[in-house]
Design a protein around this motif. Structure first.
Motif, PDB file in Angstrom:
ATOM      1  N   GLY A  78      19.243  -4.423   6.123  1.00 53.92           N
ATOM      2  CA  GLY A  78      18.016  -4.005   6.791  1.00 53.92           C
ATOM      3  C   GLY A  78      17.101  -5.149   7.101  1.00 53.92           C
ATOM      4  O   GLY A  78      17.370  -6.299   6.774  1.00 53.92           O
ATOM      5  N   LYS A  80      13.716  -7.412   6.881  1.00 55.04           N
ATOM      6  CA  LYS A  80      12.891  -7.850   5.750  1.00 55.04           C
ATOM      7  C   LYS A  80      11.448  -7.986   6.211  1.00 55.04           C
ATOM      8  O   LYS A  80      11.162  -7.968   7.411  1.00 55.04           O
ATOM      9  CB  LYS A  80      13.425  -9.150   5.170  1.00 55.04           C
ATOM     10  CG  LYS A  80      13.522 -10.283   6.150  1.00 55.04           C
ATOM     11  CD  LYS A  80      14.281 -11.440   5.539  1.00 55.04           C
ATOM     12  CE  LYS A  80      14.569 -12.473   6.599  1.00 55.04           C
ATOM     13  NZ  LYS A  80      15.631 -13.386   6.254  1.00 55.04           N
ATOM     14  N   ASN A  94      13.762   0.550   8.274  1.00 55.64           N
ATOM     15  CA  ASN A  94      14.869   0.519   7.310  1.00 55.64           C
ATOM     16  C   ASN A  94      15.400   1.905   6.957  1.00 55.64           C
ATOM     17  O   ASN A  94      16.576   2.053   6.605  1.00 55.64           O
ATOM     18  CB  ASN A  94      14.450  -0.267   6.061  1.00 55.64           C
ATOM     19  CG  ASN A  94      14.548  -1.755   6.311  1.00 55.64           C
ATOM     20  OD1 ASN A  94      15.108  -2.183   7.328  1.00 55.64           O
ATOM     21  ND2 ASN A  94      14.006  -2.565   5.421  1.00 55.64           N
ATOM     22  N   SER A 118      16.929  -2.629  -0.405  1.00 48.09           N
ATOM     23  CA  SER A 118      16.143  -2.846   0.810  1.00 48.09           C
ATOM     24  C   SER A 118      14.753  -2.218   0.642  1.00 48.09           C
ATOM     25  O   SER A 118      14.606  -1.194  -0.028  1.00 48.09           O
ATOM     26  CB  SER A 118      16.844  -2.220   2.012  1.00 48.09           C
ATOM     27  OG  SER A 118      18.187  -2.629   2.055  1.00 48.09           O
TER      28      SER A 118
END
Ligand code: NAD
Length: 316
Positions: A78, A80, A94, A118
């Motif tokens: 995903g 950041k 995400n 994530s």
């Protein structure tokens, strides 16, 4: 017994975790899945070249059927945080990615523990639990294991005591509303406030706790401004969680999982001290907290739940 870990997301966090995991020697198979196959392939090649220096482990890249017999599937895929962006702002992007990941994992016949990393980790863990239909204990988030390690390392530096002898825990959201449970902090068995009063460093009578806590809360922002991402400490934190599962350790770590009615909170996915074994979270502990800590924890749960509600409304 094969100890198999599938890592979905061969980015900075996924690759660093694999690097730390292969050195621990616990896993027998490490498999990367990434939408960027070339990236996964590159990480696999690089890690494989270190096999002359570690215990044998099969490192490869693959696809979702690999999850069928995995003990742990770790999701580090995903987007950041961008500099200055909060973890909750990442949620929509995400969650959409997670929606594409969880069904093929469960569809493979996966019978292990799904570990979400994530961000925003608590919100995504809740969404993953909802989508997966797995029992709550088998869908866990890395939660505040990293934040707690950060607090212990700062206390270690401040007090001049080995971090391993400092019991300290951040609970609540892995994010801005997290809570430092000072009432649970002890050094060598001595409650922190008593320890401070007896300490030669304690000369000004000032409460240094808040300053240390602020440093923990802002750690990710400070690192991201400087190097764009955080990955070493989280990589090591993930090894601790994975080992607790692979070795059925019954270790207590503040991971995130679905809880209901604890400390007067509605159903929420939040970090509290949890006993971890081969089936994930076996038990969530409820230590006695100070009234202000409980209030802060409830607020933290509300923050997570608000974000979950927004995402669920947007048809995730
Ligand atoms: P990164 O950009 O380096 O890596 C992300 C990887 O995910 C990339 O390789 C990308 O190709 C892959 N990816 C994207 N969409 C995918 C999909 N649909 N399927 C498979 N793979 C996909 O990012 P990073 O620095 O490794 O961070 C990863 C995540 O971990 C971020 O959300 C970050 O905020 C989070 N994080 C969490 C913690 C924690 O304590 N929970 C700590 C650090 C980072």
């Amino acid at each position: 017994m094969l100890q198999k870990v599938v890592i979905i997301g061969a980015g900075s966090v996924g690759a660093t975790f694999a690097y730390a995991l292969m050195q621990g020697g616990q896993a027998r198979e490490i498999v990367f899945i990434d939408s960027n196959m070339e990236r996964a392939k590159g990480e696999v090649m690089d890690l494989q070249h270190g096999l002359a220096f570690t215990r044998p482990v099969s490192i490869r890249y693959g696809d979702y059927p690999e999850c069928a017999n995995a003990d742990v599937v770790v999701v580090t895929a995903g987007a950041k945080q961008k500099p200055g962006e909060s973890r909750l702002a990442l949620a929509g992007r995400n969650a959409e990615i997670l929606k594409g990941i969880v069904p093929p994992v469960t569809g493979s016949g996966f019978g292990g523990v799904l570990l979400i990393v994530s961000n925003p980790v608590d919100v995504l863990t809740h969404i993953a639990w909802k989508i997966s239909g797995l029992p709550a204990g088998r869908v866990i988030g890395s939660g505040t294991v990293l934040d707690s390690a950060r607090l212990r390392s700062l206390l270690s530096e401040h007090c001049g005591v080995d971090a391993r002898n400092i019991h300290a825990m951040i609970i609540g959201e892995h994010g801005d509303s997290e809570v430092a449970a000072w009432s649970l902090v002890s050094i060598g068995g001595v409650p922190i406030r008593e320890y401070c009063r007896a300490c030669s460093l304690y000369t000004d009578g000032k409460d240094h706790f808040q300053a240390l806590f602020e440093e923990v809360k802002h750690a990710a922002y400070e690192i991201i401004i400087r190097k764009g991402a955080t990955f070493y400490a989280i990589g090591l934190a993930l090894v601790q969680i994975t080992d607790a599962i692979l070795r059925d350790e019954h270790r207590v770590l503040p991971v995130s999982s679905v809880v209901q009615g604890m400390y007067g909170m509605e159903e929420t996915t939040i970090s509290l001290p949890s006993v971890i074994g081969k089936n994930g979270v076996e038990r969530v502990l409820m230590p006695e907290l100070e009234v202000t800590e409980v209030e802060a924890l409830r607020k933290s749960a509300e923050t997570i739940n608000e974000s979950v509600k927004i995402i669920l409304k947007s048809d995730i």
